[in-house]
Design an enzyme around this catalytic site. Structure first.
Site, mmCIF file in Angstrom:
data_model
loop_
_atom_site.group_PDB
_atom_site.id
_atom_site.type_symbol
_atom_site.label_atom_id
_atom_site.label_comp_id
_atom_site.label_asym_id
_atom_site.label_seq_id
_atom_site.Cartn_x
_atom_site.Cartn_y
_atom_site.Cartn_z
ATOM 1 N N GLY A 49 77.735 44.643 6.951
ATOM 2 C CA GLY A 49 78.114 45.522 5.845
ATOM 3 C C GLY A 49 79.015 44.910 4.783
ATOM 4 O O GLY A 49 79.695 45.647 4.063
ATOM 5 N N ASN A 63 78.051 43.584 2.027
ATOM 6 C CA ASN A 63 77.565 44.071 0.726
ATOM 7 C C ASN A 63 77.970 45.526 0.498
ATOM 8 O O ASN A 63 78.298 45.912 -0.620
ATOM 9 C CB ASN A 63 76.046 43.909 0.616
ATOM 10 N N ILE A 100 61.856 48.540 7.695
ATOM 11 C CA ILE A 100 60.999 48.593 6.506
ATOM 12 C C ILE A 100 60.670 50.051 6.186
ATOM 13 O O ILE A 100 60.220 50.798 7.066
ATOM 14 C CB ILE A 100 59.719 47.764 6.735
ATOM 15 N N HIS A 160 68.083 40.493 -1.271
ATOM 16 C CA HIS A 160 67.423 39.586 -0.324
ATOM 17 C C HIS A 160 67.979 38.171 -0.530
ATOM 18 O O HIS A 160 68.055 37.692 -1.668
ATOM 19 C CB HIS A 160 65.911 39.608 -0.548
HETATM 20 C C1 GAR Z 1 72.606 39.881 3.171
HETATM 21 O O1 GAR Z 1 72.647 38.490 2.986
HETATM 22 C C2 GAR Z 1 71.314 40.447 2.630
HETATM 23 O O2 GAR Z 1 70.829 39.755 1.508
HETATM 24 C C3 GAR Z 1 70.397 40.256 3.801
HETATM 25 O O3 GAR Z 1 71.162 40.555 4.924
HETATM 26 C C4 GAR Z 1 72.525 40.235 4.666
HETATM 27 C C5 GAR Z 1 73.371 41.436 5.018
HETATM 28 O O4 GAR Z 1 74.723 41.105 5.030
HETATM 29 N N1 GAR Z 1 69.258 41.093 3.699
HETATM 30 C C6 GAR Z 1 68.070 40.784 4.201
HETATM 31 O O5 GAR Z 1 67.868 39.761 4.827
HETATM 32 C C7 GAR Z 1 66.998 41.807 3.972
HETATM 33 N N2 GAR Z 1 65.718 41.246 4.194
HETATM 34 P P1 GAR Z 1 75.834 42.238 5.046
HETATM 35 O O6 GAR Z 1 75.487 43.175 6.195
HETATM 36 O O7 GAR Z 1 77.124 41.514 5.288
HETATM 37 O O8 GAR Z 1 75.790 42.935 3.713
#
Ligand code: GAR
Length: 193
Positions: free
Chosen positions: A19, A21, A96, A113
């Protein structure tokens, strides 16, 4: 970004894990440039660390174990209606969304992504980038369509891959740029609506 006035978009952020992001989006939502109000966090697992950011900021959260996709999506949809959500931000959400769900929602769904789409769709992007000795990698914010990681690109940021990078280092560097990129992409899409 310039300060815009007007009604903020009721936003739901979907997560599955760490989390970071979500954390950056919460920070952005509290800034004067923000065009969103985060009304709901959705997680497909009770163990998602990111739920702590929702709790800390007193944002409502909803957990659905996704045992049956069709049922789960119906239940999630109910929550989205309840909170009058008009923007969904997928932030490390590892499920998805079905075509039915995307079409029914009708409003923008964004995803972040960790690659320079259209290259490296799907999982394990950093591993594949390193294995292929790519000179550059990065992150992309795009609109979600029924085809995985293929919707219209809103913003993309590129970084150099160094010889000394490994998966952990690259992941860390890309996360850092993602935390700026996602708010910028949201601003871009909402200020053009
Ligand atoms: C992020 O790097 C995001 O771009 C990626 O997962 C991570 C989540 O990090 N998303 C994907 O791979 C989707 N296909 P977070 O939980 O620390 O935000």
């Amino acid at each position: 970004m310039e300060k815009l006035t007007g009604k903020k978009s009721n936003t739901a952020v979907f997560i599955s894990g760490r989390g970071s992001n979500l954390k950056s989006l919460i920070k952005y939502s509290k800034s004067k440039y923000s065009l969103i109000k985060i009304k709901l966090v959705v997680s497909n697992t009770i163990n998602a660390k990111g739920l702590n950011y929702a709790k800390k900021s007193k944002i409502k959260y909803y957990i659905n174990n996704y045992k049956n996709i069709a049922v789960s999506e119906k239940q999630i949809f109910k929550q989205l209606s309840r909170f009058k959500i008009d923007l969904i931000c997928l932030a490390g959400f590892m499920k998805i969304l079905s075509e039915k769900f995307i079409k029914k929602f009708k409003k923008p769904i964004l995803n972040i992504h960790p690659s320079l789409l259209p290259k490296y769709k799907g999982l394990n992007t950093h591993e594949r980038v390193l294995k292929n000795n790519e000179k550059y990698s990065g992150s992309t914010v795009h609109l979600v369509t029924p085809k995985l990681d293929s919707g219209k690109i809103i913003l993309q940021k590129k970084i150099k891959v160094l010889k000394s990078d490994n998966v952990k280092i690259l992941e860390k560097k890309i996360l850092k740029i993602e935390h700026k990129l996602y708010p910028e992409a949201i601003y871009k899409i909402l200020s053009n609506l």
